[in-house]
Design a protein around this motif. Structure first.
Motif, PDB file in Angstrom:
ATOM      1  N   LEU A  77      39.689  34.809  49.216  1.00 17.21           N
ATOM      2  CA  LEU A  77      39.415  35.485  47.953  1.00 17.21           C
ATOM      3  C   LEU A  77      38.988  34.499  46.874  1.00 17.21           C
ATOM      4  O   LEU A  77      38.109  34.806  46.046  1.00 17.21           O
ATOM      5  CB  LEU A  77      40.654  36.254  47.497  1.00 17.21           C
ATOM      6  N   THR A  78      39.588  33.308  46.873  1.00 22.73           N
ATOM      7  CA  THR A  78      39.195  32.285  45.903  1.00 22.73           C
ATOM      8  C   THR A  78      37.747  31.871  46.117  1.00 22.73           C
ATOM      9  O   THR A  78      36.977  31.710  45.150  1.00 22.73           O
ATOM     10  CB  THR A  78      40.114  31.051  46.022  1.00 22.73           C
ATOM     11  N   LEU A  81      35.555  34.602  44.786  1.00 20.81           N
ATOM     12  CA  LEU A  81      35.554  34.562  43.326  1.00 20.81           C
ATOM     13  C   LEU A  81      34.601  33.495  42.803  1.00 20.81           C
ATOM     14  O   LEU A  81      33.818  33.741  41.866  1.00 20.81           O
ATOM     15  CB  LEU A  81      36.974  34.293  42.808  1.00 20.81           C
ATOM     16  N   PHE A  84      30.947  34.579  43.147  1.00 22.28           N
ATOM     17  CA  PHE A  84      30.582  35.467  42.044  1.00 22.28           C
ATOM     18  C   PHE A  84      30.376  34.674  40.753  1.00 22.28           C
ATOM     19  O   PHE A  84      29.416  34.898  40.008  1.00 22.28           O
ATOM     20  CB  PHE A  84      31.670  36.521  41.819  1.00 22.28           C
ATOM     21  N   SER A  85      31.290  33.746  40.498  1.00 23.16           N
ATOM     22  CA  SER A  85      31.219  32.962  39.263  1.00 23.16           C
ATOM     23  C   SER A  85      29.951  32.130  39.207  1.00 23.16           C
ATOM     24  O   SER A  85      29.306  32.019  38.156  1.00 23.16           O
ATOM     25  CB  SER A  85      32.454  32.064  39.141  1.00 23.16           C
ATOM     26  N   VAL A 240      33.437  38.323  34.563  1.00 21.39           N
ATOM     27  CA  VAL A 240      33.810  37.809  35.881  1.00 21.39           C
ATOM     28  C   VAL A 240      35.050  38.511  36.439  1.00 21.39           C
ATOM     29  O   VAL A 240      35.015  39.032  37.565  1.00 21.39           O
ATOM     30  CB  VAL A 240      34.004  36.278  35.840  1.00 21.39           C
ATOM     31  N   PRO A 241      36.180  38.565  35.701  1.00 22.58           N
ATOM     32  CA  PRO A 241      37.356  39.243  36.279  1.00 22.58           C
ATOM     33  C   PRO A 241      37.168  40.738  36.506  1.00 22.58           C
ATOM     34  O   PRO A 241      37.668  41.290  37.482  1.00 22.58           O
ATOM     35  CB  PRO A 241      38.463  38.967  35.252  1.00 22.58           C
ATOM     36  N   PHE A 244      34.872  41.230  39.589  1.00 23.33           N
ATOM     37  CA  PHE A 244      35.656  40.808  40.753  1.00 23.33           C
ATOM     38  C   PHE A 244      36.675  41.890  41.121  1.00 23.33           C
ATOM     39  O   PHE A 244      36.862  42.209  42.301  1.00 23.33           O
ATOM     40  CB  PHE A 244      36.366  39.489  40.429  1.00 23.33           C
ATOM     41  N   TRP A 245      37.318  42.473  40.133  1.00 24.73           N
ATOM     42  CA  TRP A 245      38.307  43.526  40.382  1.00 24.73           C
ATOM     43  C   TRP A 245      37.637  44.745  41.023  1.00 24.73           C
ATOM     44  O   TRP A 245      38.131  45.271  42.021  1.00 24.73           O
ATOM     45  CB  TRP A 245      38.984  43.923  39.071  1.00 24.73           C
ATOM     46  N   LEU A 248      36.521  44.016  44.797  1.00 22.68           N
ATOM     47  CA  LEU A 248      37.482  43.656  45.842  1.00 22.68           C
ATOM     48  C   LEU A 248      38.804  44.404  45.796  1.00 22.68           C
ATOM     49  O   LEU A 248      39.592  44.315  46.733  1.00 22.68           O
ATOM     50  CB  LEU A 248      37.754  42.146  45.784  1.00 22.68           C
ATOM     51  N   ILE A 262      43.155  37.679  39.589  1.00 22.67           N
ATOM     52  CA  ILE A 262      42.484  38.302  38.444  1.00 22.67           C
ATOM     53  C   ILE A 262      42.837  37.566  37.157  1.00 22.67           C
ATOM     54  O   ILE A 262      41.984  37.320  36.297  1.00 22.67           O
ATOM     55  CB  ILE A 262      42.867  39.791  38.331  1.00 22.67           C
ATOM     56  N   ALA A 265      41.084  34.307  37.075  1.00 18.64           N
ATOM     57  CA  ALA A 265      39.659  34.545  36.828  1.00 18.64           C
ATOM     58  C   ALA A 265      39.376  34.780  35.351  1.00 18.64           C
ATOM     59  O   ALA A 265      38.239  34.594  34.897  1.00 18.64           O
ATOM     60  CB  ALA A 265      39.179  35.738  37.647  1.00 18.64           C
TER      61      ALA A 265
END
Length: 310
Positions: A77-78, A81, A84-85, A240-241, A244-245, A248, A262, A265
């Motif tokens: 997951l990291t 993340l 995406f970032s 971003v958060p 991401f939420w 996922l 989260i 993030a």
């Protein structure tokens, strides 16, 4: 609605405690009790001593197949993340500037949050000490990326390169040692673990004081009023958060792992943004602006994110 309000106030109360520590650092530097030299020394103490101690202490948990599976899930997951970032950071940097020195700052600030100085104390305050194990694993990935990809961002268009020796820093070494001790179910005996825990516990107040002292070094009048800085902070703190939420959340079963991710993030731009910009010839003034604005705004956005999304 009442339940959500109470949850927001509970998280806000925990963060307000940290805000008061930030204010203490700000006042201490403004009053001359601290100066830039002393803040650099204390920052070095945090990076080289107390945060590594906190990492090792937080990973002194009993080994289990469940915990190992959680670690694997967290690493995946990291990685997602950060992908995406990187995407959002590339869009922001291309939109806001054509200068390589400025683009490097925007890339770095959007990708890398303050998951060390602010991450450990905030996660501990919101989720409890058990969650610090996950923060330590997250910081292992963060440190590897920031000392490789992060340097490449700040040296865009120039000849400086990545030095692999930079990966031999106390944060990564402590993470590797702590993880190996976890895998081997090795418990550090007393009084050594007691001393390590005491050192680690110093991180929260010192880190928040240094964040406040760093903010006091930035001329507040020059830090605000720049729409580009505000947009970069918006992407870092909210976009971003939230994205991401949404992407996922249906696939993650463990609420603690996802809550920690989260929240991490949603951290403001890393303090390293200013340090690396100055060290590697990027736009240090712009870096200071992004750090200042995103840190101030995070005092509102983090309680909002943790209440609504977590």
């Amino acid at each position: 609605m009442d339940g959500m309000l109470m949850e927001f106030l509970t998280v806000a109360d925990q963060i307000f405690i940290l805000v008061l520590l930030i204010a203490a650092g700000y006042i201490a530097l403004a009053a001359g009790i601290l100066d830039r030299h002393s803040t650099r020394k204390i920052s070095g103490f945090l990076i080289n001593v107390t945060i590594p101690a906190l990492i090792v202490a937080s990973m002194q948990v009993p080994f289990s197949s469940t915990r190992l599976a959680e670690t694997g899930e967290l690493l995946i997951l990291t990685g997602i993340l950060y992908i995406f970032s990187f995407f959002f950071a590339w869009l922001v940097s291309r939109t806001l500037s054509r200068s390589p020195r400025e683009q490097g700052v925007y890339l770095f600030a959007v990708v890398f949050g303050n998951v060390g100085f602010m991450g450990f104390p905030l996660i501990g305050a919101i989720y409890g000490s058990d969650a610090l194990f996950f923060v330590a694993i997250f910081n292992l990935v963060f440190n590897i990326l920031v000392f490789s990809v992060g340097i490449a961002m700040m040296t865009r268009g120039r000849s400086e390169g990545f030095d692999p020796r930079m990966l031999l820093n106390p944060g990564i070494v402590a993470s590797v040692i702590g993880f190996l001790l976890f895998l081997g179910s090795v418990e550090i005996p007393s009084p050594f673990i007691d001393s390590i825990e005491i050192l680690g516990n110093v991180t929260t107040p010192l880190a928040m004081i240094i964040v406040g002292a760093l903010l006091a070094t930035f001329p507040a009048g020059e830090m605000i009023g720049n729409w580009r800085t505000a947009l970069a902070s918006f992407v870092r703190l909210l976009l971003v958060p939230v994205v991401f939420w949404f992407l996922l959340h249906p696939f993650v079963a463990d609420p603690l792992i996802f809550g920690v991710l989260i929240t991490l993030a949603a951290m403001p731009a890393a303090a390293n943004t200013s340090i690396f910009a100055e060290e590697y010839g990027a736009d240090a003034r712009l870096a200071s602006q992004v750090v200042f604005v995103s840190t101030i705004c995070s005092l509102v956005t983090i309680p909002l994110i943790t209440t609504v999304l977590v």
